[in-house]
Design a protein around this motif. Structure first.
Motif, mmCIF file in Angstrom:
data_model
loop_
_atom_site.group_PDB
_atom_site.id
_atom_site.type_symbol
_atom_site.label_atom_id
_atom_site.label_comp_id
_atom_site.label_asym_id
_atom_site.label_seq_id
_atom_site.Cartn_x
_atom_site.Cartn_y
_atom_site.Cartn_z
ATOM 1 N N THR A 133 27.710 18.823 34.579
ATOM 2 C CA THR A 133 27.357 19.712 33.469
ATOM 3 C C THR A 133 25.859 19.666 33.170
ATOM 4 O OG1 THR A 133 27.812 17.989 31.825
ATOM 5 C CG2 THR A 133 29.645 19.447 32.445
ATOM 6 N N THR A 134 25.150 18.745 33.821
ATOM 7 C CA THR A 134 23.705 18.647 33.673
ATOM 8 C C THR A 134 23.035 19.633 34.623
ATOM 9 O OG1 THR A 134 23.887 16.297 33.165
ATOM 10 C CG2 THR A 134 21.715 17.084 33.824
ATOM 11 N N ALA A 135 21.989 20.295 34.141
ATOM 12 C CA ALA A 135 21.275 21.236 34.997
ATOM 13 C C ALA A 135 20.813 20.538 36.267
ATOM 14 C CB ALA A 135 20.082 21.822 34.242
ATOM 15 N N LYS A 136 21.102 21.148 37.406
ATOM 16 C CA LYS A 136 20.792 20.557 38.699
ATOM 17 C C LYS A 136 19.282 20.469 38.915
ATOM 18 C CE LYS A 136 21.971 22.981 42.253
ATOM 19 N NZ LYS A 136 22.724 23.673 43.320
ATOM 20 N N SER A 137 18.829 19.335 39.463
ATOM 21 C CA SER A 137 17.421 19.177 39.826
ATOM 22 C C SER A 137 17.221 19.675 41.248
ATOM 23 C CB SER A 137 17.003 17.711 39.727
ATOM 24 O OG SER A 137 17.124 17.238 38.400
ATOM 25 N N ASN A 138 16.162 20.442 41.472
ATOM 26 C CA ASN A 138 15.964 21.113 42.761
ATOM 27 C C ASN A 138 14.620 20.773 43.402
ATOM 28 O OD1 ASN A 138 18.464 22.750 42.815
ATOM 29 N ND2 ASN A 138 17.554 23.735 41.017
ATOM 30 N N GLY A 139 14.171 19.536 43.242
ATOM 31 C CA GLY A 139 12.886 19.138 43.797
ATOM 32 C C GLY A 139 12.824 19.267 45.300
#
Length: 572
Positions: free
Chosen positions: A245-251
């Motif tokens: 449910t946490t916004a995905k990190s896209n580094g």
């Protein structure tokens, strides 16, 4: 006394003939108390000097004196109703007159065993389930039929008390669960579960994001080594647990955060990883564990068994996929291997070179008594001993054995360094962007697709692709795909998180006449997939010494090959 409508039934299990004899000779009755019943206040059971209302019932078909009275507490407060299924855990069950109670989480019922023909009272105490704050909501997800367990240092397995701290990632104690041979067997909290009752062990890998420490952009090697003298680039990988449910990190670059792709493909809060390499149920030696078949019923994931080897990728995939469909079982992917490896090298894992399993009979869970100091040269040298003797290799439940675990203790994942090589679902595509089958008609995965070297190995078939094998999976979530290349040094084709390109820089080392390509993390060997060998495998086998490791990877044809096994993952 008014008995109400509480439903009580005989609890049946395997060995019915033997059970009837027990009833007749010992007067032992086993009953099942069903929770979804009408309850009322008619009898009191005393617990810690307090009087609580009780649920009461009779066993049909037996003497009227077979009464069961059940009192409940929920987080210390008396109750006349069971909590809703799955909302609480059982902390304890105490019955008098020699009876014992076991909570059946699958059917959400109380099993009361060893009743005498006198009134029996049982106290059931429910508590909130244990969660660990640092996991941020990614605590283990258990489905019906999965039994949470604790494993003592000597290997004794006990059913976990879900209200207690049965895992602690802060202390490098990863959560374990088992699947039983007989799903109808029930065990109470804290009760020992015999090894003979266990079919498979799994370890929970919680969902996390990690800080990219190396973008893996290595289009070629960076030099030549002398005597294995590559400076170590190993470092602690920064990890933060997060739910879906946490916004995905896209580094994409060094210093940026990336939600690990092993969790985003199925959008899960974690994965259950086979604690050991997959074994073949019923095998008694290394030879009988070699089967190129699709047999889900033959899967066992246990210590002290022979790894299932000599199996094509297609049969390993189909076996894993059909093993436990209700748990979304599948063959481990390249990125899923990476998820375990990166957690191992975070502060929540051992952060060390995982000791090689150097058991030459491919027995799972073993570790070398000494860290190997040289790589594969084709002989069993003093700097790289392997065999079966206790002076050379020891099992998972010993101080030596713990060094082969991802946690440095018995709760981690084993066989990720040495043992057998492990095929993973990581495949290179051909020039048309389609997953390849393998090397040629002699050496291939069993999946339909093009061949990378149709005329190699004296292949006179004239075939350039396999069309009579298994269709390649249409669901791309079950495999990792890599760009085509004819150079095994183009590490920049990596997927961030898959424990390949990020482990660079890479260079060549020479041991005697053996040219070895290695990465900088613990000098583990590193060959990227290439047109003539389009499949990945990981970990290496028992004979390669220092070249083996969690961060070792190699190319392969995906064919039947004696040293190669596979691992099962559950995404639930």
């Amino acid at each position: 006394m008014n008995q109400g409508n509480l439903k009580l039934e005989k609890f049946q299990n395997k060995g019915k003939k033997k059970q009837r004899q027990v009833f007749l000779t010992l007067g032992i009755v086993v009953v099942l108390l069903v929770a979804a019943v009408l309850i009322y206040r008619s009898y009191a059971v005393y617990q810690e000097q307090q009087e609580y209302d009780a649920i009461e019932g009779k066993v049909p078909g037996y003497n009227d004196n077979y009464d069961v009275k059940v009192a409940l507490t929920i987080d210390g407060v008396g109750s006349t109703t069971f909590p809703a299924k799955g909302t609480k855990a059982v902390d304890s069950i105490v019955c008098d007159k020699g009876a014992n109670g076991v909570w059946d989480y699958t059917n959400w019922t109380l099993l009361v065993r060893n009743l005498t023909n006198t009134r029996t009272r049982c106290q059931v105490n429910f508590v909130s389930k244990y969660t660990e704050g640092i996991l941020n909501g990614t605590d283990p997800v258990l489905q019906e039929g999965m039994v949470p367990v604790t494993i003592e240092s000597n290997g004794v397995v006990k059913k976990a008390k879900l209200g207690s701290d049965w895992y602690s990632y802060a202390n490098k104690r990863w959560a374990n669960a088992i699947i039983l041979n007989d799903k109808n067997e029930k065990y109470g909290e804290g009760e020992v579960i015999p090894e003979s009752a266990i079919e498979s062990y799994f370890v929970w890998i919680p969902r996390y994001r990690y800080k990219i420490f190396n973008d893996g952009n290595y289009p070629t090697q960076t030099g030549t080594l002398t005597n294995n003298a590559l400076p170590s680039e190993a470092k602690t990988i920064e990890v933060v647990f997060e739910t879906n449910t946490t916004a995905k990190s896209n580094g994409t670059g060094v210093g940026q955060w990336l939600t690990h792709p092993a969790f985003t493909s199925f959008d899960t809060n974690g994965i259950w990883v086979g604690k050991f390499e997959t074994g073949y149920k019923g095998s008694t030696d290394t030879g009988s564990a070699q089967k190129n078949v699709n047999e889900p019923a033959s899967v066992q994931i246990k210590p002290n068994v022979n790894s299932w080897r000599s199996i094509q990728v297609a049969n390993a995939y189909l076996t894993s996929y059909d093993y436990k469909r209700e748990y979304n079982s599948h063959m481990m992917k390249n990125t899923e291997w990476g998820a375990v490896a990166y957690l191992q090298h975070s502060k929540y894992g051992s952060q060390a070179s995982v000791r090689i399993n150097n058991n030459s009979s491919y027995v799972t869970g073993y570790a070398a008594t000494k860290e190997p100091t040289c790589g594969y040269t084709g002989t069993n040298e003093e700097c790289n001993k392997y065999g079966t003797d206790a002076s050379i290799t020891q099992p998972y439940n010993t101080a030596v054995g713990y060094t082969a675990s991802t946690t440095g203790n018995i709760t981690g994942v084993y066989d990720m360094s040495g043992g057998a090589w492990e095929y993973v679902m990581g495949i290179m595509v051909d020039k048309n962007g389609k997953p390849m089958s393998g090397r040629n008609s002699l050496y291939n995965s069993g999946f339909n697709g093009t061949f990378g070297c149709p005329t190699c190995d004296s292949d006179k078939s004239g075939l350039t692709e396999l069309t009579t094998g298994h269709p390649f999976p249409t669901d791309t979530r079950y495999y990792d795909q890599y760009a085509y290349a004819e150079n095994d040094e183009t590490y920049n084709r990596r997927i961030l998180g898959d424990a390949t390109g990020e482990m660079g820089p890479f260079a060549t080392a020479t041991y005697g006449t053996q040219k070895r390509q290695i990465g900088s993390w613990y000098a583990d060997e590193a060959w990227f997939v290439v047109s003539w060998y389009p499949w990945f495998n990981h970990g290496y086998d028992f004979s390669v010494g220092a070249d083996a490791g969690v961060f070792a990877f190699d190319y392969t044809a995906g064919a039947v090959w004696n040293p190669t096994s596979f691992r099962v993952v559950l995404s639930i």
